[in-house]
Design a protein around this motif. Structure first.
Motif, short mmCIF file in Angstrom:
data_model
loop_
_atom_site.label_atom_id
_atom_site.label_comp_id
_atom_site.label_asym_id
_atom_site.label_seq_id
_atom_site.Cartn_x
_atom_site.Cartn_y
_atom_site.Cartn_z
N LEU A 111 6.80 -26.78 -38.57
CA LEU A 111 5.78 -26.62 -37.55
C LEU A 111 4.54 -27.49 -37.82
CD1 LEU A 111 5.91 -22.73 -37.13
CD2 LEU A 111 6.66 -24.42 -35.44
N GLU A 112 4.58 -28.25 -38.93
CA GLU A 112 3.50 -29.15 -39.33
C GLU A 112 2.22 -28.40 -39.70
OE1 GLU A 112 3.07 -32.08 -36.25
OE2 GLU A 112 4.97 -33.05 -36.74
N TRP A 113 2.40 -27.23 -40.34
CA TRP A 113 1.26 -26.47 -40.83
C TRP A 113 1.19 -26.49 -42.35
CZ3 TRP A 113 -2.72 -25.22 -38.07
CH2 TRP A 113 -2.59 -24.94 -36.71
N SER A 114 2.13 -27.09 -43.03
CA SER A 114 2.19 -27.00 -44.49
C SER A 114 1.01 -27.68 -45.17
CB SER A 114 3.51 -27.62 -44.99
OG SER A 114 3.62 -28.98 -44.59
N ALA A 115 0.37 -28.66 -44.52
CA ALA A 115 -0.74 -29.37 -45.13
C ALA A 115 -2.09 -28.71 -44.84
CB ALA A 115 -0.76 -30.82 -44.64
N VAL A 116 -2.08 -27.62 -44.11
CA VAL A 116 -3.32 -26.94 -43.71
C VAL A 116 -3.46 -25.66 -44.52
CG1 VAL A 116 -4.61 -25.92 -41.81
CG2 VAL A 116 -3.09 -27.87 -41.39
N ALA A 117 -4.67 -25.42 -45.06
CA ALA A 117 -4.94 -24.20 -45.81
C ALA A 117 -5.05 -23.04 -44.83
CB ALA A 117 -6.22 -24.34 -46.61
N LEU A 118 -4.12 -22.10 -44.92
CA LEU A 118 -4.09 -20.95 -44.00
C LEU A 118 -4.24 -19.66 -44.80
CD1 LEU A 118 -1.03 -22.01 -41.80
CD2 LEU A 118 -3.46 -22.21 -41.19
N ASP A 119 -4.99 -18.73 -44.25
CA ASP A 119 -5.15 -17.41 -44.88
C ASP A 119 -3.95 -16.55 -44.48
OD1 ASP A 119 -6.02 -15.16 -46.11
OD2 ASP A 119 -7.72 -14.80 -44.76
N LEU A 120 -2.79 -16.93 -44.96
CA LEU A 120 -1.53 -16.30 -44.57
C LEU A 120 -0.70 -16.05 -45.82
CD1 LEU A 120 0.73 -17.54 -41.62
CD2 LEU A 120 1.69 -16.67 -43.76
N GLY A 121 -0.44 -14.79 -46.10
CA GLY A 121 0.35 -14.43 -47.26
C GLY A 121 1.69 -13.84 -46.84
N VAL A 122 2.61 -13.74 -47.78
CA VAL A 122 3.92 -13.19 -47.48
C VAL A 122 4.40 -12.39 -48.68
CG1 VAL A 122 5.13 -15.26 -48.28
CG2 VAL A 122 6.24 -13.74 -46.63
N LEU A 123 5.05 -11.27 -48.41
CA LEU A 123 5.63 -10.41 -49.44
C LEU A 123 7.12 -10.35 -49.20
CD1 LEU A 123 3.05 -7.47 -49.29
CD2 LEU A 123 3.18 -9.26 -51.03
N GLY A 124 7.87 -10.71 -50.22
CA GLY A 124 9.33 -10.70 -50.11
C GLY A 124 9.96 -9.99 -51.28
N ALA A 125 11.08 -10.50 -51.76
CA ALA A 125 11.82 -9.88 -52.85
C ALA A 125 10.94 -9.70 -54.08
CB ALA A 125 13.04 -10.73 -53.18
N GLY A 126 10.95 -8.49 -54.63
CA GLY A 126 10.16 -8.20 -55.82
C GLY A 126 8.74 -7.79 -55.54
N GLY A 127 8.30 -7.83 -54.28
CA GLY A 127 6.94 -7.44 -53.92
C GLY A 127 6.87 -6.02 -53.40
N SER A 128 5.67 -5.60 -53.06
CA SER A 128 5.49 -4.26 -52.50
C SER A 128 4.20 -4.23 -51.69
CB SER A 128 5.43 -3.20 -53.60
OG SER A 128 4.28 -3.36 -54.40
N MET A 129 4.13 -3.27 -50.77
CA MET A 129 2.92 -3.06 -49.97
C MET A 129 2.56 -1.58 -50.00
SD MET A 129 4.27 -3.16 -45.98
CE MET A 129 2.91 -2.16 -45.34
N GLU A 130 1.26 -1.28 -49.90
CA GLU A 130 0.84 0.11 -49.84
C GLU A 130 1.45 0.77 -48.61
OE1 GLU A 130 -3.26 2.70 -49.43
OE2 GLU A 130 -3.27 0.89 -50.67
N ALA A 131 2.00 1.95 -48.78
CA ALA A 131 2.68 2.63 -47.69
C ALA A 131 1.67 3.25 -46.72
CB ALA A 131 3.59 3.73 -48.24
N PRO A 132 1.68 2.82 -45.45
CA PRO A 132 0.81 3.47 -44.47
C PRO A 132 1.26 4.92 -44.28
CG PRO A 132 1.63 1.35 -43.67
CD PRO A 132 2.45 1.71 -44.87
N VAL A 133 0.29 5.80 -44.06
CA VAL A 133 0.62 7.21 -43.91
C VAL A 133 0.40 7.71 -42.49
CG1 VAL A 133 0.05 9.55 -44.68
CG2 VAL A 133 0.13 7.69 -46.33
N ALA A 134 -0.70 7.31 -41.87
CA ALA A 134 -1.01 7.84 -40.53
C ALA A 134 -1.36 6.70 -39.59
CB ALA A 134 -2.18 8.81 -40.61
N PRO A 135 -1.08 6.86 -38.28
CA PRO A 135 -1.51 5.85 -37.31
C PRO A 135 -3.02 5.79 -37.24
CG PRO A 135 0.11 7.36 -36.37
CD PRO A 135 -0.35 7.96 -37.65
N PRO A 136 -3.60 4.62 -36.95
CA PRO A 136 -5.04 4.50 -36.84
C PRO A 136 -5.56 5.10 -35.55
CG PRO A 136 -4.04 2.43 -36.25
CD PRO A 136 -2.92 3.35 -36.69
N ALA A 137 -6.85 5.39 -35.52
CA ALA A 137 -7.50 5.84 -34.31
C ALA A 137 -7.55 4.69 -33.32
CB ALA A 137 -8.92 6.33 -34.63
N PRO A 138 -7.75 4.97 -32.01
CA PRO A 138 -7.84 3.89 -31.02
C PRO A 138 -8.91 2.88 -31.41
CG PRO A 138 -7.68 6.02 -29.94
CD PRO A 138 -7.87 6.29 -31.41
N ALA A 139 -8.64 1.63 -31.06
CA ALA A 139 -9.59 0.56 -31.38
C ALA A 139 -10.93 0.81 -30.71
CB ALA A 139 -9.02 -0.78 -30.94
#
Length: 210
Positions: A111-139
């Motif tokens: 997509l020609e984005w590899s040369a641009v510094a992006l605030d974009l992370g990814v979690l895959g094999a071996g990673g983990s994320m905090e488990a959400p517990v409840a839906p958020p209130a309306p925006a």
């Protein structure tokens, strides 16, 4: 590019996160974390990490795109109604098909984005994320609120796993054999998120004066 991803995920039917009155069998009613762990492991079939806070193992049932909430909000239209999305602080976690983390560099390069510094992370094999517990209130005023009774800064569901849709079929994925038309397009999602991240970076970048 898409040839390296040939997965046909099969997940149990997801249900909504346990509410304050839900009491799964054999789970202490007074322990919300134990009820949440039971729901993730036994109802959704999602692997969790031992210890607290409760965390979900990535790279097995799903991978995660971690982006600024504002950038992620602009990409929600590319997701299926049943695609789970979580929030934590100012970050949005978009659940995508397992194996997507391995494909991310190649897709961004295509997509020609590899040369641009992006605030974009990814979690895959071996990673983990905090488990959400409840839906958020309306925006409120275009922002994202915290869920009732949630801890400040804790992970919450913006779009929890739906009760009538297999989460695997709703996760964004690369076009692959047996998946055409069955999942949102990961390439389109990544391109939209990258554009939004780049705009945020330019907007927040201090002006330079000669």
């Amino acid at each position: 590019m898409a040839g390296s991803v040939r997965r046909n995920l099969s997940l149990p039917l997801p249900r909504r996160p346990p509410g304050p009155d839900a009491e799964p069998p054999c789970v202490p009613a007074a322990d919300p974390a134990a009820r949440a762990r039971y729901w993730y492991e036994n109802e959704l079939g999602w692997a969790t990490v031992p210890g607290r806070p409760l965390r979900l193992l990535t790279g097995v049932r799903f991978d995660v795109l971690d982006v600024p909430a504002e950038a992620g909000a602009g990409a929600l239209r590319h997701l299926a109604p049943g695609s789970p999305v979580a929030l934590q602080g100012g970050r949005m976690r978009l659940l995508v098909a397992a194996g997507s983390a391995e494909e991310l560099p190649e897709v961004l390069d295509w997509l020609e984005w590899s040369a641009v510094a992006l605030d974009l992370g990814v979690l895959g094999a071996g990673g983990s994320m905090e488990a959400p517990v409840a839906p958020p209130a309306p925006a409120v005023a275009g922002g994202f609120g915290e869920g009732p009774g949630s801890v400040q800064g804790a992970a919450v569901w913006l779009r929890p796993p739906g009760p009538e849709r297999e989460a695997g079929a709703s996760l964004p994925a690369l076009p692959a054999v047996g998946r055409e038309g069955s999942a949102p397009d990961l390439v389109r999602l990544l391109d939209t998120v990258a554009v939004r991240c780049h705009r945020l970076r330019l907007r927040n970048q201090p002006l330079a004066f000669s």
